[in-house]
Design a protein around this motif. Structure first.
Motif, PDB file in Angstrom:
ATOM      1  N   PRO A  48      -5.308   3.739   4.694  1.00  0.00           N
ATOM      2  CA  PRO A  48      -5.083   3.259   6.064  1.00  0.00           C
ATOM      3  C   PRO A  48      -4.451   1.880   6.094  1.00  0.00           C
ATOM      4  O   PRO A  48      -4.729   1.036   5.249  1.00  0.00           O
ATOM      5  N   VAL A  49      -3.551   1.677   7.060  1.00  0.00           N
ATOM      6  CA  VAL A  49      -2.918   0.373   7.249  1.00  0.00           C
ATOM      7  C   VAL A  49      -3.784  -0.411   8.227  1.00  0.00           C
ATOM      8  O   VAL A  49      -3.755  -0.165   9.437  1.00  0.00           O
ATOM      9  N   GLU A  50      -4.563  -1.339   7.696  1.00  0.00           N
ATOM     10  CA  GLU A  50      -5.477  -2.118   8.511  1.00  0.00           C
ATOM     11  C   GLU A  50      -5.398  -3.590   8.117  1.00  0.00           C
ATOM     12  O   GLU A  50      -5.317  -3.918   6.928  1.00  0.00           O
ATOM     13  N   LYS A  51      -5.452  -4.450   9.088  1.00  0.00           N
ATOM     14  CA  LYS A  51      -5.444  -5.881   8.834  1.00  0.00           C
ATOM     15  C   LYS A  51      -6.729  -6.281   8.120  1.00  0.00           C
ATOM     16  O   LYS A  51      -7.827  -5.927   8.541  1.00  0.00           O
ATOM     17  N   GLY A  52      -6.589  -7.003   7.011  1.00  0.00           N
ATOM     18  CA  GLY A  52      -7.734  -7.484   6.258  1.00  0.00           C
ATOM     19  C   GLY A  52      -8.372  -6.476   5.328  1.00  0.00           C
ATOM     20  O   GLY A  52      -9.379  -6.775   4.690  1.00  0.00           O
ATOM     21  N   ARG A  53      -7.790  -5.288   5.212  1.00  0.00           N
ATOM     22  CA  ARG A  53      -8.395  -4.222   4.403  1.00  0.00           C
ATOM     23  C   ARG A  53      -8.140  -4.427   2.907  1.00  0.00           C
ATOM     24  O   ARG A  53      -8.972  -4.055   2.068  1.00  0.00           O
ATOM     25  N   TYR A  54      -6.998  -5.056   2.560  1.00  0.00           N
ATOM     26  CA  TYR A  54      -6.585  -5.067   1.159  1.00  0.00           C
ATOM     27  C   TYR A  54      -6.470  -6.484   0.588  1.00  0.00           C
ATOM     28  O   TYR A  54      -6.198  -7.455   1.289  1.00  0.00           O
ATOM     29  N   HIS A  55      -6.666  -6.540  -0.724  1.00  0.00           N
ATOM     30  CA  HIS A  55      -6.651  -7.776  -1.505  1.00  0.00           C
ATOM     31  C   HIS A  55      -5.590  -7.617  -2.582  1.00  0.00           C
ATOM     32  O   HIS A  55      -5.697  -6.731  -3.441  1.00  0.00           O
ATOM     33  N   LEU A  56      -4.544  -8.437  -2.534  1.00  0.00           N
ATOM     34  CA  LEU A  56      -3.474  -8.383  -3.530  1.00  0.00           C
ATOM     35  C   LEU A  56      -3.826  -9.268  -4.711  1.00  0.00           C
ATOM     36  O   LEU A  56      -4.093 -10.461  -4.546  1.00  0.00           O
ATOM     37  N   SER A  69       4.017 -10.991  -4.346  1.00  0.00           N
ATOM     38  CA  SER A  69       3.527 -12.227  -3.725  1.00  0.00           C
ATOM     39  C   SER A  69       4.620 -12.877  -2.888  1.00  0.00           C
ATOM     40  O   SER A  69       4.344 -13.461  -1.835  1.00  0.00           O
ATOM     41  N   ILE A  70       5.870 -12.802  -3.341  1.00  0.00           N
ATOM     42  CA  ILE A  70       6.983 -13.371  -2.581  1.00  0.00           C
ATOM     43  C   ILE A  70       7.188 -12.608  -1.280  1.00  0.00           C
ATOM     44  O   ILE A  70       7.323 -13.207  -0.202  1.00  0.00           O
ATOM     45  N   VAL A  71       7.200 -11.284  -1.354  1.00  0.00           N
ATOM     46  CA  VAL A  71       7.410 -10.468  -0.158  1.00  0.00           C
ATOM     47  C   VAL A  71       6.280 -10.674   0.843  1.00  0.00           C
ATOM     48  O   VAL A  71       6.511 -10.766   2.057  1.00  0.00           O
ATOM     49  N   ARG A  72       5.055 -10.752   0.355  1.00  0.00           N
ATOM     50  CA  ARG A  72       3.918 -10.992   1.249  1.00  0.00           C
ATOM     51  C   ARG A  72       4.126 -12.261   2.067  1.00  0.00           C
ATOM     52  O   ARG A  72       3.884 -12.283   3.280  1.00  0.00           O
ATOM     53  N   GLU A  73       4.596 -13.334   1.427  1.00  0.00           N
ATOM     54  CA  GLU A  73       4.809 -14.587   2.137  1.00  0.00           C
ATOM     55  C   GLU A  73       6.032 -14.533   3.039  1.00  0.00           C
ATOM     56  O   GLU A  73       6.011 -15.019   4.178  1.00  0.00           O
ATOM     57  N   LEU A  74       7.116 -13.937   2.563  1.00  0.00           N
ATOM     58  CA  LEU A  74       8.327 -13.833   3.379  1.00  0.00           C
ATOM     59  C   LEU A  74       8.060 -13.112   4.698  1.00  0.00           C
ATOM     60  O   LEU A  74       8.581 -13.496   5.745  1.00  0.00           O
ATOM     61  N   LEU A  75       7.233 -12.070   4.636  1.00  0.00           N
ATOM     62  CA  LEU A  75       6.980 -11.243   5.818  1.00  0.00           C
ATOM     63  C   LEU A  75       5.850 -11.785   6.685  1.00  0.00           C
ATOM     64  O   LEU A  75       5.592 -11.261   7.768  1.00  0.00           O
ATOM     65  N   GLY A  76       5.167 -12.822   6.207  1.00  0.00           N
ATOM     66  CA  GLY A  76       4.078 -13.386   6.983  1.00  0.00           C
ATOM     67  C   GLY A  76       2.828 -12.531   6.978  1.00  0.00           C
ATOM     68  O   GLY A  76       2.097 -12.479   7.978  1.00  0.00           O
ATOM     69  N   ILE A  81      -3.191  -9.426   4.481  1.00  0.00           N
ATOM     70  CA  ILE A  81      -3.516  -9.052   3.106  1.00  0.00           C
ATOM     71  C   ILE A  81      -3.960 -10.318   2.367  1.00  0.00           C
ATOM     72  O   ILE A  81      -3.160 -11.243   2.185  1.00  0.00           O
ATOM     73  N   SER A  82      -5.215 -10.366   1.947  1.00  0.00           N
ATOM     74  CA  SER A  82      -5.693 -11.526   1.184  1.00  0.00           C
ATOM     75  C   SER A  82      -5.119 -11.474  -0.228  1.00  0.00           C
ATOM     76  O   SER A  82      -4.572 -10.446  -0.660  1.00  0.00           O
ATOM     77  N   VAL A  83      -5.261 -12.575  -0.958  1.00  0.00           N
ATOM     78  CA  VAL A  83      -4.585 -12.654  -2.256  1.00  0.00           C
ATOM     79  C   VAL A  83      -5.415 -13.466  -3.245  1.00  0.00           C
ATOM     80  O   VAL A  83      -6.197 -14.343  -2.852  1.00  0.00           O
ATOM     81  N   ASN A  84      -5.236 -13.166  -4.513  1.00  0.00           N
ATOM     82  CA  ASN A  84      -5.794 -13.991  -5.575  1.00  0.00           C
ATOM     83  C   ASN A  84      -4.961 -13.792  -6.827  1.00  0.00           C
ATOM     84  O   ASN A  84      -4.242 -12.795  -6.956  1.00  0.00           O
ATOM     85  N   LYS A  85      -5.061 -14.769  -7.735  1.00  0.00           N
ATOM     86  CA  LYS A  85      -4.299 -14.721  -8.978  1.00  0.00           C
ATOM     87  C   LYS A  85      -5.230 -14.554 -10.174  1.00  0.00           C
ATOM     88  O   LYS A  85      -6.383 -14.984 -10.153  1.00  0.00           O
ATOM     89  N   VAL A  86      -4.689 -13.945 -11.211  1.00  0.00           N
ATOM     90  CA  VAL A  86      -5.415 -13.758 -12.466  1.00  0.00           C
ATOM     91  C   VAL A  86      -4.585 -14.297 -13.618  1.00  0.00           C
ATOM     92  O   VAL A  86      -3.391 -14.548 -13.484  1.00  0.00           O
TER      93      VAL A  86
END
Length: 345
Positions: A48-56, A69-76, A81-86
């Protein structure tokens, strides 16, 4: 169920990461990249496409995930979609991607230490490498998509309801067939090309990959001679895929693919093109040259030697930002020189 090798870390039984040179080399010594495992798309009857559902989850060192990560920021999509780095940490054995930037190495959204925990929660029999990008369902803690081939396109199309006002049209309908063809070509010759040379285990496989990569660079250099971006005046999904590989070429990949036939800076058009993209905030914010330069396997090198020579002496004193912000003049190639993007309709 498959048999796995484990290491216990902070009470967690973590599977050892498979090695490319063992599991992804064919009988002729060619590197054959493992297929993506979690490939279901998004929308009705799917994830499902839901706001806040997924973590990149992505990694500074990985160009496959860097483009997400670039596309996520470009599109706002930051609020959607929350994010974290490993990254990798020093262990007795290679345990794959770990949330090393967080307190106690625990992701605050998922409550896990290693990315593999979300993979095996989704499929306990998964035998491949646990890769980034990984989009994880925050409700279940399971990976739902690790398909770098299409993930940015899902962000561009399926997550459009959450795009910021005036978001760039990175995947215009009239160009999608051409973009898909270009992306396939980039994957084979450029994006995966550096890895095919790096992991080759025969002379034939190595020279095939090496020659294909530099032949492709020559083609791209010619293509960009009279146009600002790969498809003309505006940045598209393909430009992001090319950028994330060539931005790493001189500081990272050139150490791995053998004799450096040409550096990025030796290609006037590609070098100017890469800098033109870097000057876009979403590209610059997601580009980590010092990390690219230090991308060595801490399980296989003398870490103290590395840090006391090249990394500490050369990398730390290099002002990457000033170098990459040098004006390019490539706006003169565009019919719309003041803009690098075409806004969505």
């Amino acid at each position: 169920m498959a048999e796995f090798d484990y290491e216990v870390v902070d009470g967690r039984k973590i599977r050892v990461r498979p090695q490319e040179v063992v599991s992804e080399i064919d009988e002729n010594g060619y590197f054959v990249r493992q297929p993506n495992h979690f490939t279901e798309g998004f929308g009705e009857g799917k994830n499902p496409v839901e706001k806040g559902r997924y973590h990149l989850v992505w990694a500074k060192l990985c160009h496959w995930s860097n483009r997400a990560s670039i596309v996520r920021e470009l599109l706002g999509l930051e609020d959607a979609i929350s994010v974290n780095k490993v990254d990798h940490a020093k262990h007795e054995k290679n345990l794959g991607w770990e949330f090393v930037y967080d307190k106690d190495h625990i992701d605050p959204v998922l409550g896990i230490q290693f990315l593999s925990e979300a993979y095996y929660k989704a499929d306990d029999d998964y035998t491949g490498r646990t890769t980034v990008p990984a989009l994880i369902d925050t409700k279940t803690g399971k990976v739902v998509n690790n398909d770098y081939t299409w993930l940015t396109n899902y962000f561009e199309v399926d997550f459009k309801p959450f795009h910021k006002k005036g978001a760039p049209d990175l995947y215009p309908e009239e160009l999608r067939k051409d973009i898909d063809e270009m992306n396939d070509w980039l994957f084979d010759n450029i994006n995966n090309g550096v890895y095919k040379a790096t992991f080759a285990r025969s002379k034939e496989a190595y020279w095939d990959a090496y020659n294909s990569f530099y032949a492709a660079m020559d083609i791209l250099e010619k293509r960009l001679e009279n146009q600002r971006f790969l498809f003309g005046d505006y940045v598209t999904d393909s430009d992001i895929r090319l950028y994330t590989t060539i931005a790493r070429l001189d500081v990272s990949y050139s150490r791995n693919i053998g004799p450096c036939k040409h550096r990025l800076v030796d290609y006037p058009n590609l070098w100017g093109y890469a800098r033109d993209l870097y000057q876009i905030p979403a590209f610059r914010h997601n580009t980590y040259f010092k990390d690219f330069a230090a991308s060595v396997d801490l399980n296989e090198v003398d870490e103290e030697y590395w840090e006391n020579t090249y990394y500490d002496i050369v990398v730390q004193e290099t002002d990457w930002d000033t170098i990459w912000k040098t004006p390019t003049g490539r706006e003169s190639l565009s019919k719309d020189p003041a803009h690098k993007f075409k806004a969505e309709k």
